[in-house]
Scaffold this motif. Sequence first.
Motif, PDB file in Angstrom:
ATOM      1  N   PRO A 122       0.936  -0.725  -0.018  1.00 19.34           N
ATOM      2  CA  PRO A 122       0.186  -0.073  -0.044  1.00 19.34           C
ATOM      3  C   PRO A 122       0.759   1.062  -0.234  1.00 19.34           C
ATOM      4  CG  PRO A 122      -0.262  -0.970   2.291  1.00 19.34           C
ATOM      5  CD  PRO A 122       0.651  -1.751   0.979  1.00 19.34           C
ATOM      6  N   LEU A 123       0.572   2.150  -0.069  1.00 24.50           N
ATOM      7  CA  LEU A 123       1.092   3.530  -0.894  1.00 24.50           C
ATOM      8  C   LEU A 123       0.691   4.348   0.208  1.00 24.50           C
ATOM      9  CD1 LEU A 123       1.996   3.655  -4.422  1.00 24.50           C
ATOM     10  CD2 LEU A 123       3.029   3.174  -2.790  1.00 24.50           C
ATOM     11  N   THR A 124       0.696   4.680   1.052  1.00 24.23           N
ATOM     12  CA  THR A 124       0.362   4.796   2.439  1.00 24.23           C
ATOM     13  C   THR A 124       1.081   4.516   3.614  1.00 24.23           C
ATOM     14  OG1 THR A 124      -2.010   4.955   3.963  1.00 24.23           O
ATOM     15  CG2 THR A 124      -1.264   3.126   3.559  1.00 24.23           C
ATOM     16  N   GLU A 125       0.873   5.878   4.730  1.00 22.99           N
ATOM     17  CA  GLU A 125       1.717   5.718   5.883  1.00 22.99           C
ATOM     18  C   GLU A 125       1.289   5.539   6.996  1.00 22.99           C
ATOM     19  OE1 GLU A 125       4.299   9.540   6.909  1.00 22.99           O
ATOM     20  OE2 GLU A 125       3.341   9.874   4.593  1.00 22.99           O
ATOM     21  N   ASP A 126      -0.627   4.934   6.345  1.00 24.14           N
ATOM     22  CA  ASP A 126      -1.272   4.365   7.786  1.00 24.14           C
ATOM     23  C   ASP A 126      -1.120   3.346   8.342  1.00 24.14           C
ATOM     24  OD1 ASP A 126      -3.298   6.427   7.259  1.00 24.14           O
ATOM     25  OD2 ASP A 126      -4.774   5.055   6.298  1.00 24.14           O
ATOM     26  N   GLU A 127      -0.936   2.683   9.328  1.00 28.05           N
ATOM     27  CA  GLU A 127      -1.133   2.263  10.232  1.00 28.05           C
ATOM     28  C   GLU A 127      -1.497   0.574   9.591  1.00 28.05           C
ATOM     29  OE1 GLU A 127       1.367   1.752  14.250  1.00 28.05           O
ATOM     30  OE2 GLU A 127      -1.043   2.691  14.381  1.00 28.05           O
ATOM     31  N   PHE A 128      -1.030  -0.696   9.841  1.00 28.70           N
ATOM     32  CA  PHE A 128      -1.876  -2.217   9.916  1.00 28.70           C
ATOM     33  C   PHE A 128      -1.739  -3.063  10.864  1.00 28.70           C
ATOM     34  CE2 PHE A 128      -1.177  -0.320   5.625  1.00 28.70           C
ATOM     35  CZ  PHE A 128      -1.637  -0.158   5.182  1.00 28.70           C
ATOM     36  N   LEU A 129      -2.661  -3.601  10.742  1.00 21.98           N
ATOM     37  CA  LEU A 129      -2.364  -5.333  11.536  1.00 21.98           C
ATOM     38  C   LEU A 129      -2.843  -6.166  10.996  1.00 21.98           C
ATOM     39  CD1 LEU A 129      -4.671  -5.723  13.275  1.00 21.98           C
ATOM     40  CD2 LEU A 129      -4.516  -4.242  14.930  1.00 21.98           C
ATOM     41  N   VAL A 130      -2.332  -7.485  11.323  1.00 23.33           N
ATOM     42  CA  VAL A 130      -2.797  -9.575  11.221  1.00 23.33           C
ATOM     43  C   VAL A 130      -3.821  -9.243  12.230  1.00 23.33           C
ATOM     44  CG1 VAL A 130      -1.680 -11.480  10.557  1.00 23.33           C
ATOM     45  CG2 VAL A 130      -0.609  -9.731  10.257  1.00 23.33           C
ATOM     46  N   ARG A 131      -4.754 -10.209  11.751  1.00 25.16           N
ATOM     47  CA  ARG A 131      -5.909 -10.229  11.848  1.00 25.16           C
ATOM     48  C   ARG A 131      -6.454 -11.767  11.530  1.00 25.16           C
ATOM     49  NH1 ARG A 131      -8.189  -8.469  16.298  1.00 25.16           N
ATOM     50  NH2 ARG A 131      -8.477  -6.402  15.444  1.00 25.16           N
ATOM     51  N   VAL A 132      -6.634 -12.716  12.968  1.00 19.46           N
ATOM     52  CA  VAL A 132      -6.598 -14.061  12.362  1.00 19.46           C
ATOM     53  C   VAL A 132      -7.781 -14.897  13.029  1.00 19.46           C
ATOM     54  CG1 VAL A 132      -5.882 -16.507  12.326  1.00 19.46           C
ATOM     55  CG2 VAL A 132      -4.312 -14.187  11.200  1.00 19.46           C
ATOM     56  N   LYS A 133      -9.408 -14.581  12.821  1.00 19.46           N
ATOM     57  CA  LYS A 133     -10.285 -14.291  13.863  1.00 19.46           C
ATOM     58  C   LYS A 133     -10.143 -13.685  14.534  1.00 19.46           C
ATOM     59  CE  LYS A 133     -10.570 -19.884  13.204  1.00 19.46           C
ATOM     60  NZ  LYS A 133     -10.292 -21.352  14.219  1.00 19.46           N
ATOM     61  N   GLU A 134     -10.128 -13.897  15.855  1.00 23.86           N
ATOM     62  CA  GLU A 134     -10.134 -12.490  16.818  1.00 23.86           C
ATOM     63  C   GLU A 134      -9.147 -12.582  17.274  1.00 23.86           C
ATOM     64  OE1 GLU A 134      -9.818 -16.396  19.414  1.00 23.86           O
ATOM     65  OE2 GLU A 134     -11.255 -16.670  17.443  1.00 23.86           O
ATOM     66  N   LEU A 135      -8.314 -13.213  16.942  1.00 23.11           N
ATOM     67  CA  LEU A 135      -6.360 -12.900  17.171  1.00 23.11           C
ATOM     68  C   LEU A 135      -6.141 -11.639  16.391  1.00 23.11           C
ATOM     69  CD1 LEU A 135      -5.240 -16.062  17.624  1.00 23.11           C
ATOM     70  CD2 LEU A 135      -6.886 -15.261  19.393  1.00 23.11           C
ATOM     71  N   GLY A 136      -4.926 -10.414  16.761  1.00 27.28           N
ATOM     72  CA  GLY A 136      -4.624  -9.867  16.307  1.00 27.28           C
ATOM     73  C   GLY A 136      -3.341  -9.510  16.908  1.00 27.28           C
ATOM     74  N   SER A 137      -2.304  -8.727  15.657  1.00 25.61           N
ATOM     75  CA  SER A 137      -0.653  -8.388  16.287  1.00 25.61           C
ATOM     76  C   SER A 137      -0.558  -7.372  16.023  1.00 25.61           C
ATOM     77  CB  SER A 137      -0.249  -9.193  14.751  1.00 25.61           C
ATOM     78  OG  SER A 137      -0.749  -7.955  13.772  1.00 25.61           O
ATOM     79  N   PHE A 138       0.454  -6.439  16.927  1.00 24.89           N
ATOM     80  CA  PHE A 138       0.961  -4.901  16.828  1.00 24.89           C
ATOM     81  C   PHE A 138       0.807  -4.648  15.671  1.00 24.89           C
ATOM     82  CE2 PHE A 138       3.533  -6.782  20.916  1.00 24.89           C
ATOM     83  CZ  PHE A 138       3.311  -5.501  21.773  1.00 24.89           C
ATOM     84  N   PRO A 139       0.288  -3.485  15.456  1.00 25.35           N
ATOM     85  CA  PRO A 139       0.651  -2.686  14.426  1.00 25.35           C
ATOM     86  C   PRO A 139       1.497  -2.043  13.860  1.00 25.35           C
ATOM     87  CG  PRO A 139       0.068  -1.193  16.384  1.00 25.35           C
ATOM     88  CD  PRO A 139       0.130  -2.602  16.711  1.00 25.35           C
ATOM     89  N   PHE A 140       2.097  -2.119  12.668  1.00 29.88           N
ATOM     90  CA  PHE A 140       2.948  -1.730  12.494  1.00 29.88           C
ATOM     91  C   PHE A 140       2.941  -0.910  10.837  1.00 29.88           C
ATOM     92  CE2 PHE A 140       1.023  -5.734  10.403  1.00 29.88           C
ATOM     93  CZ  PHE A 140       1.351  -5.324   9.418  1.00 29.88           C
ATOM     94  N   ARG A 141       4.205  -0.633  10.166  1.00 30.61           N
ATOM     95  CA  ARG A 141       4.090  -0.444   8.724  1.00 30.61           C
ATOM     96  C   ARG A 141       4.517  -0.564   7.645  1.00 30.61           C
ATOM     97  NH1 ARG A 141       4.871   5.739  10.493  1.00 30.61           N
ATOM     98  NH2 ARG A 141       4.813   6.532   8.417  1.00 30.61           N
ATOM     99  N   ILE A 142       4.061  -0.168   6.281  1.00 25.86           N
ATOM    100  CA  ILE A 142       4.309  -0.785   4.849  1.00 25.86           C
ATOM    101  C   ILE A 142       5.314   0.804   4.515  1.00 25.86           C
ATOM    102  CG2 ILE A 142       4.351  -2.062   3.375  1.00 25.86           C
ATOM    103  CD1 ILE A 142       1.440  -3.473   4.499  1.00 25.86           C
ATOM    104  N   GLY A 143       6.526   0.844   4.578  1.00 26.89           N
ATOM    105  CA  GLY A 143       6.730   1.623   3.573  1.00 26.89           C
ATOM    106  C   GLY A 143       8.076   1.457   2.965  1.00 26.89           C
TER     107      GLY A 143
END
Length: 771
Positions: free
Chosen positions: A222-243
């Motif tokens: 993605p060409l954005t400065e937004d944060e993302f996280l991985v979601r598996v069912k009800e489980l999640g990760s820490f947020p991270f960036r992609i740049g």
Amino acid sequence: MSKFGILSPKYWGIVALLLFGISPVLAQKNLSFSATASSSSSQENHAEKLSIDGDLQTHWSSLSEDKNAWLVLRFPGATEVIKVEINFAPTAVPNETIYLQYLLNGDWKTFHKVENNRAKKIEIQLKKPQLIDRVRLTAQDQKAMEISEVLLLGQQYSDESGLENKPILVNQSGYNLYRSKRFTAPGISDETPFSIVNVKTGKAQFSGKVKGEKGDFSAFNPLTEDEFLVRVKELGSFPFRIGPNWMERVTYRNMIDFMLGARHYTGTVKDIRRISFAWRDGDFFNWSMQSLVAMYLSNPEAYERMERKGQYVSNESFADNYKGLWGKLEPFAPETPDIIQLIHWDADVKISQKLDHEMQKAELAHFLYAWPYLKQWLPQQNFDIVYQYLKDNWEKETVSEHSLSQYNLSKEHNLLSLKTQLGTTKGEMPPGFSVIPNLMLYEVALREGDVAAEKFFAAAYRQLDWMINNLDWSDPMTTKGQRMSEHMTMRAFAYFYQQFPERAPEGIPEKVKEWAQLMLDRSDNLWDFRKYSVEEWTPPGWNETGNILGFPAAVFAANGILEDKTLINDLEMLAWSHFENSFGRNPTGRQFSYKGPEEVEGVDLGWYSRHRGGIGLLDEVQFVFDGSPKSFHYPNFPEAGDLGWTEGWVQFNTAFNLSMAYMANYYTDIALEKKGKGKYIVALTAPLNFDYKTIESVSLKISNQSGDSMMVQLKEDQPLGVKLIGAIEFTGDAIFFENQKLPFGKDDTLTLSYGYGFFQRSLVLSVADFN
């Protein structure tokens, strides 16, 4: 099931009871049932496993001729032992002296001694609970051992702080655009859907399925400065960036700040420390010079544009015991980039103190090799004095006492000699450490018109040829067993093969391919983590932090030799998985730096603790890599918590420095694209876009065969781009950029280049390329 989908260690004892039909009241505390056993030797029908099978009528026996018998019990995770019970075989003569030991930093440490024993049953109540993942019983009376049963009583250790991480493990800081991106989801079944969720909008923007307890979202860019996280069912990760160049963005300045702060005498601490030369706790095998030179040659613009924080420090204002520790080299010029200051510092200390250990001498070859790119800031005296020193000492076999430490294993210090000795897991003598220095000194000697230049090439050739024919990759001591120095070996293969393709020894591609396949075989697990061996995850008992950080350097070096595209792509993923491991994608869920959350953009959970004091006094230095998961954390036991040795080390950071340098070179590329008649776009891909709100620029050199050149200014093509571009014109006999003109005849060639020396990336063009 535990919250991570794997049976919690606290239930192992209960399972063992059910399997063996033993009363839970007594046997729940016997941790031996969860162990595996190995020994120095065993007789037929009396294997090691019989010492922990719960049956007093069976027993393990060492061979009668085994005068140093031992039995090791290894647990799946960290275990708190409070009592040990040893039962000898009914017909055995009990051993009089037995030591109980645990493994720490590669050495077996004795925590209890049994002496003057005559009893068939020994019960040991420990004064202090012993927290371990393996126990060794050793016979100290040179007699065989016959043991029917060993009981280790205690409780499985559980550190609640180890559960602060997330159930989905990622690189907490972020991922690079257009590169491998993976996560680990322990206990999650194959084909379970996952999604990459935009934290700001709450919407899923990418989806996939878990396979082998991990997921791959490399295709999400993605060409954005937004944060993302991985979601598996009800489980999640820490947020991270992609740049673009995210890993470089969050580490480059930190890497330099660490090296500035870790300097001996003039860094954050002025004390004179033992086992320290240019760097505190640096010792003679810290590889600082070559890491700094590689960093600069791979991406000079990035380091030249940095804010200057360092300055020359004279020792004239220091006490008398500091005199002569540095200052033999004349000072660098004002406004010298920090990285050049650090290179100067390392050379100055080595020359001023006349350090003549073979590895210290070898480091100075990197300084001489890089001289054409350093001399704009450094006096000619610097080169002259270092070159003379190496000519006088390169073949010197003896070493001065002040150049040594307790870790020296070198038999002699002539760098033209064949080096066949492997070091230990301390990391002090990796295979091939003399290859690149000899090849560099060969090039320096040619440059200086030295008629003796060929002897350096011959030494490097002989050394690499020996490595091709004698190194056994299946032996961990040729790979991960070299700890933070492992990268030296593969880098030697790559340097010779790429810089001297017509003169390199035969068999390099084949040998490297063997290495690559073994690395992949040992990485087929939920972490994409290269294991020490089939049985062991990490070097037993060691803080292996630098090995994980330096492994990408070896991978990128190997990929410059390999031709199999599938193999190359799979290895490239491994390089990134090890960066991910060091930034949180590991069983502890923690980034390797205690101060990571305050020093590294995006890091949420740093290492559990840091080592206060120590030889290096590094705890307050910026960007220290303090610790990494130990053997008892793998494959997934976060309950083990903060166990094993934790302490930053210059050698860990220089391993990371080299990985970042080799990565920069690996992805650097120059291309030419036609945009119309006589109009062309020059595009440079290099890790230079760190500030996404600023349009970065770089000067790219274009030269013709006559040696004429001009600089073309390139700028980012977009705020979140990975390329820098510039427009040039071709008129048939010349290249134009703004008001500059570079002649270009019909039989001429143009060379566009970025980087220096062995890390220079070039695009060579003929007239035909413009038509």
